[in-house]
Design an enzyme around this catalytic site. Structure first.
Site, PDB file in Angstrom:
ATOM      1  CG  HIS A  56     -15.558 -66.023  50.512  1.00 19.71           C
ATOM      2  ND1 HIS A  56     -15.044 -65.582  49.215  1.00 19.71           N
ATOM      3  CD2 HIS A  56     -14.548 -66.385  51.092  1.00 19.71           C
ATOM      4  CE1 HIS A  56     -13.737 -65.599  49.410  1.00 19.71           C
ATOM      5  NE2 HIS A  56     -13.418 -66.171  50.422  1.00 19.71           N
ATOM      6  CG  HIS A  58     -12.707 -66.827  54.045  1.00 22.71           C
ATOM      7  ND1 HIS A  58     -12.300 -67.940  53.210  1.00 22.71           N
ATOM      8  CD2 HIS A  58     -12.951 -67.415  55.142  1.00 22.71           C
ATOM      9  CE1 HIS A  58     -12.621 -69.013  53.447  1.00 22.71           C
ATOM     10  NE2 HIS A  58     -13.239 -68.909  54.650  1.00 22.71           N
ATOM     11  CG  ASP A  60      -8.373 -63.592  51.865  1.00 19.59           C
ATOM     12  OD1 ASP A  60      -9.193 -64.126  52.556  1.00 19.59           O
ATOM     13  OD2 ASP A  60      -7.667 -64.105  50.817  1.00 19.59           O
ATOM     14  CG  HIS A  61     -12.226 -62.841  49.628  1.00 11.46           C
ATOM     15  ND1 HIS A  61     -12.084 -62.706  48.368  1.00 11.46           N
ATOM     16  CD2 HIS A  61     -11.340 -63.811  49.888  1.00 11.46           C
ATOM     17  CE1 HIS A  61     -11.245 -63.659  48.010  1.00 11.46           C
ATOM     18  NE2 HIS A  61     -10.643 -64.232  48.953  1.00 11.46           N
ATOM     19  CG  HIS A 114     -13.561 -71.078  49.558  1.00 10.76           C
ATOM     20  ND1 HIS A 114     -12.263 -71.795  49.770  1.00 10.76           N
ATOM     21  CD2 HIS A 114     -13.456 -69.909  50.110  1.00 10.76           C
ATOM     22  CE1 HIS A 114     -11.470 -70.909  50.455  1.00 10.76           C
ATOM     23  NE2 HIS A 114     -12.135 -69.680  50.354  1.00 10.76           N
ATOM     24  CG  ASP A 133     -10.957 -67.612  47.517  1.00 12.72           C
ATOM     25  OD1 ASP A 133     -10.477 -66.629  46.765  1.00 12.72           O
ATOM     26  OD2 ASP A 133     -10.727 -67.407  48.779  1.00 12.72           O
ATOM     27  CG  HIS A 171      -6.075 -66.103  45.974  1.00 10.25           C
ATOM     28  ND1 HIS A 171      -5.462 -65.288  47.190  1.00 10.25           N
ATOM     29  CD2 HIS A 171      -7.727 -66.225  46.637  1.00 10.25           C
ATOM     30  CE1 HIS A 171      -6.412 -65.279  48.303  1.00 10.25           C
ATOM     31  NE2 HIS A 171      -7.525 -65.654  48.077  1.00 10.25           N
TER      32      HIS A 171
END
Length: 255
Positions: A56, A58, A60-61, A114, A133, A171
């Site tokens: 996805h 975001h 941090d991805h 998400h 996530d 995570h």
């Protein structure tokens, strides 16, 4: 011949993953939370990055996509529903798409909730799924963009994978998730046992990820919305599982 998986901690609580096809040497980064950390792991393993598989959009991805592509010239695969938000995307994919990593095959499944376009990568022959996530050990992702109905459908699909499938979550949230799970599923003996195991692991700074489908079916409250004991604990006896899931997610958001 099976894939090799290299797992490493990065940022504050993310896990990065490298997936390596032994036959051809093709290597994928599952998401790009930290380009520097990914490059260090590649060097340590002696691998060359050929693919990025984004779950996805975001930061941090997908935040390391462009730096890694500049270094390696790798192909970036990601969710077609978020194509405009994935830096450097080469190949947008959706439900049922097959990704060949050398001789190893991953099937894409759409798991909105998400984010609206979130996808996961299932290496069925290797009993491994990289789930971003969508699901965590004893938890699930916050509903930033999608609905409870979407997320319940996504989690139900993951729960239906073979029981021995390893779930590589993005995570290390397990200790906090266990505390919440016990608050809504206090009679669950499997959960009590697992919570104690997690305390021991985290005290030694040992990862609690990957988990398995079987373990999540038994202990993850977000997969157990049809269970009468959980329903009773949150005063929703006999309610539709999707409504129980929605209430469980609301409780977690305020926990």
């Amino acid at each position: 011949m099976p894939i090799d998986i290299r797992q490493f901690a990065c940022l504050s609580d993310n896990y990065g993953y490298l997936v390596h096809d032994r036959v051809t040497g093709a290597t994928a980064a599952i998401d790009t939370p930290d380009a520097g950390a990914i490059n260090r792991e590649l060097e340590a393993a002696g691998w060359k990055l050929t693919h990025i598989l984004n779950t996805h959009h975001h930061w941090d991805h997908a935040g390391g996509n462009l730096a890694l592509k500049e270094t390696w010239g790798c192909e970036i695969v990601g969710p077609k529903g978020e194509a405009a938000k994935i830096p450097g995307l080469d190949r947008p994919v959706g439900e049922g798409a097959e990704i060949m990593l050398g001789a190893s095959k991953a099937t894409v499944h759409e798991t909105p909730g998400h984010t609206l376009g979130h996808i996961i990568y299932h290496f069925a022959d290797d009993r491994a799924a990289f789930v971003g996530d969508t699901i965590f050990a004893m938890g699930c992702g916050r509903l930033f963009e999608g609905t409870a109905e979407q997320m319940w459908s996504s989690l139900s699909m993951i729960s239906a994978l073979p029981a021995d499938t390893k779930l590589y979550c993005a995570h290390e949230y397990t200790k906090a998730n266990a505390a919440f799970a016990l608050s809504v599923d206090p009679q669950n003996i499997d959960l009590k046992k697992r919570s104690a195991e997690v305390e021991t692991l985290r005290a030694k700074n040992i990862p609690t990820v990957p988990t398995t489908v079987a373990l999540e079916r038994a202990t993850n409250p977000f997969l157990r919305a049809a269970d009468p004991s959980l329903q009773a604990a949150i005063n929703m006896e006999g309610a539709k599982p999707v409504d129980v899931f929605a209430e469980t997610r609301r409780l977690k958001d305020n926990f």
